[in-house]
Design an enzyme around this catalytic site. Structure first.
Site, mmCIF file in Angstrom:
data_model
loop_
_atom_site.group_PDB
_atom_site.id
_atom_site.type_symbol
_atom_site.label_atom_id
_atom_site.label_comp_id
_atom_site.label_asym_id
_atom_site.label_seq_id
_atom_site.Cartn_x
_atom_site.Cartn_y
_atom_site.Cartn_z
ATOM 1 C CB SER A 445 4.614 58.077 25.250
ATOM 2 O OG SER A 445 5.907 58.586 25.068
ATOM 3 C CE LYS A 470 4.949 59.207 20.706
ATOM 4 N NZ LYS A 470 6.289 59.115 21.327
#
Length: 544
Positions: A445, A470
């Site tokens: 992320s 991600k």
């Protein structure tokens, strides 16, 4: 006296006793105000002489017209007081004129009468039509306003909460095709068919709506779970110190949740739980169909209480009992690594381990850099291993610390790039010193945004293994009853326009295995030339 039926037969307007006058006579053709569809009667009185003198002719209607009294000749008798209407045409005929010429003139005049009548009729029809159109338009508008206002009046409190969630997704969700469905049609269908009589039924309707997006990161959060999620971005919480995510394989081949990182010196870290381990059960409840936020809520609890975990490590399954602690989430640890006999440029290396992107992250990194600079470091190592991300804005701010200029990330939706985050030098702290970034499969992320920005701008060299992958960004929205939504608002691309979702970022070089996770172990590996994990500092900081 003739009857009304016999009045259609032509007859003289004057009796034979009238004196024949060879002088000019006027033929008056009159127009009545009645409809053109009504028959026009023309009476012509003439003499039977060869020259066919014309005395007078009148044009009347089948029905009585304005200005004609009931003794009008068309009613069977003649009244000398008959008052003629405004003439439309006057045709003159001399007593020596040819009858054929008169006949031609008369037919032309009759056509003029017909045209005049129809023009009058058209005006009348146009006015009536316009009036009807205006009235109809007003009526339609009134009906529309009534219909549009009706649903608002009929909506219940539960319907309004559902619509609040629907609007949040409608405005923020990154895929404007909404997984290939009509989002407006779904709203109308749900309001019509889904039961929303209680709060539980409304929550179920919202969850069902979100499930149609087929996006595991767009989730509904009951008030307790929403509060738990928000506390996870703060500096401290009570739990076991684990960060986890859905397994990389989202096709159902891997069950449970994959551990991404464990807080150093936290309960999970002390128990030997490492990135890549799979959480199969929490307190004997299977995680196979468990919501990720429900799992986070179960792991948190009162300080000192216990939680039982079923963990799979490779092919082994272990049952571990952890005691919850108040975990202080200081996002940064730093240390100075001195390397005797190394080259001048890398004799003193500053090591910074960033464990999460919480509210304190960017300021903590800034303080660590300044502290290490006071120790005259010549190079930096930024360790992002097992950092599962956190607050997106913090990732952007930390990238600006290391970059003087350049694109940090492209924010995209289904239509392409919609926003660009760039460094302009205003917040730069360390843009010149050599920099190495350590990554692994637990780097995800916001960590991937930072690593991708530093790599693509040639600011850092990446060591380790491919990151988690991600590539989507979520924002959290609070609803009016205290519940909330985590909504995927964008996907992102690195400065080189690489979409890393489910792929990750590939590092420039691998790390020797096994390689220590802590700062002291890292310093030992670069000091000891004989250690299996040794990294030559000169090679470590070599530019690509």
């Amino acid at each position: 006296m003739e009857t009304a039926a016999s009045s259609f037969a032509p007859r003289p307007l004057f009796s034979s006793s009238h004196k024949r006058d060879p002088s000019f006579n006027l033929l008056f053709i009159h127009r009545c105000t009645a409809s053109c569809s009504q028959l026009t009667r023309i009476y012509i009185s003439h003499l039977s002489l060869p020259s066919l003198y014309v005395r007078k002719a009148y044009a009347t209607r089948k029905t009585r017209c304005n200005g004609i009294d009931k003794n009008h000749p068309s009613q069977g008798s003649y009244n000398s007081s008959f008052r003629a209407l405004t003439p439309l045409e006057i045709i003159t005929s001399h007593h020596n004129s040819n009858f054929k010429r008169f006949r031609s003139n008369f037919i032309q005049g009759a056509k003029i009468i017909k045209i005049a009548c129809c023009r009058g009729k058209l005006k009348q029809v146009a006015l009536v039509g316009f009036f009807r159109m205006v009235v109809g338009l007003i009526f339609v508008m009134a009906i529309s306003l009534t219909v549009s206002a009706a649903p608002s009046c009929a909506l219940t409190e539960e319907n309004l909460l559902f619509l609040e969630a629907w609007r949040a997704v409608d405005r923020a969700y990154y895929d404007k095709t909404f997984n290939g469905q009509s989002w407006f049609r779904y709203r109308e269908t749900a309001l019509k068919n889904e039961p929303m009589n209680t709060r539980e039924e409304t929550y179920a309707a919202i969850k069902k709506m979100l499930s149609t997006l087929d996006d595991p990161f767009t989730r509904f959060l009951e008030p307790e779970k929403f509060k738990s999620l928000r506390s996870g971005t703060k500096a401290a919480l009570t739990g076991v110190g684990l960060s986890f995510a859905y397994p990389r394989a989202l096709d159902g081949t891997v069950q449970g949740f994959m551990v991404m990182s464990s807080t150093p010196d936290g309960p999970a870290d002390k128990a030997g739980i490492v990135p890549g381990d799979i959480i199969l059960a929490i307190d004997d409840i299977s995680t196979e169909n468990m919501d990720i936020y429900d799992a986070a809520d179960r792991l948190q609890g009162p300080e000192g209480s216990s939680v039982d975990l079923t963990i799979r490590k490779g092919s082994d399954i272990n049952h571990i009992t952890l005691k919850r602690e108040r975990v202080t989430r200081n996002p940064v640890k730093s240390t100075l690594c001195e390397i005797p006999g190394a080259g001048k440029e890398s004799s003193r290396v500053g090591y910074i381990k960033l464990t999460t992107f919480n509210q304190n992250a960017s300021e903590a990194v800034r303080e660590a850099i300044n502290k290490l600079r006071n120790d005259n470091v010549k190079a930096f190592v930024l360790d992002l291993r097992n950092n599962s991300g956190g607050l997106f804005p913090q990732g952007i701010e930390i990238a600006k610390i290391w970059l003087e200029k350049g694109v940090i990330v492209y924010i995209c939706d289904s239509r392409g790039v919609r926003d660009i985050y760039e460094a302009d030098g205003a917040n730069t702290v360390a843009a010149s010193e050599p920099l190495v970034v350590l990554v692994n499969k637990g780097t995800a992320s916001a960590s991937e945004i930072l690593a991708g920005a530093l790599k693509d701008n040639k600011r850092a060299v990446l060591y380790g293994e491919p990151t988690f992958g991600k590539g989507k960004i979520q924002s959290v929205f609070e609803l009016s009853d205290g519940s909330g939504l985590a909504v995927t608002v964008a996907r992102y691309e690195t400065p080189a326009h690489t979409d890393i979702d489910k792929v990750g970022i590939k590092p420039d070089h691998p790390l020797p295995m096994p390689f220590p996770m802590d700062e002291e172990g890292f310093c030992g590996c670069i000091r000891d030339l004989s250690a299996p994990c040794n990294l030559n500092p000169a090679q470590l900081f070599a530019k690509l």
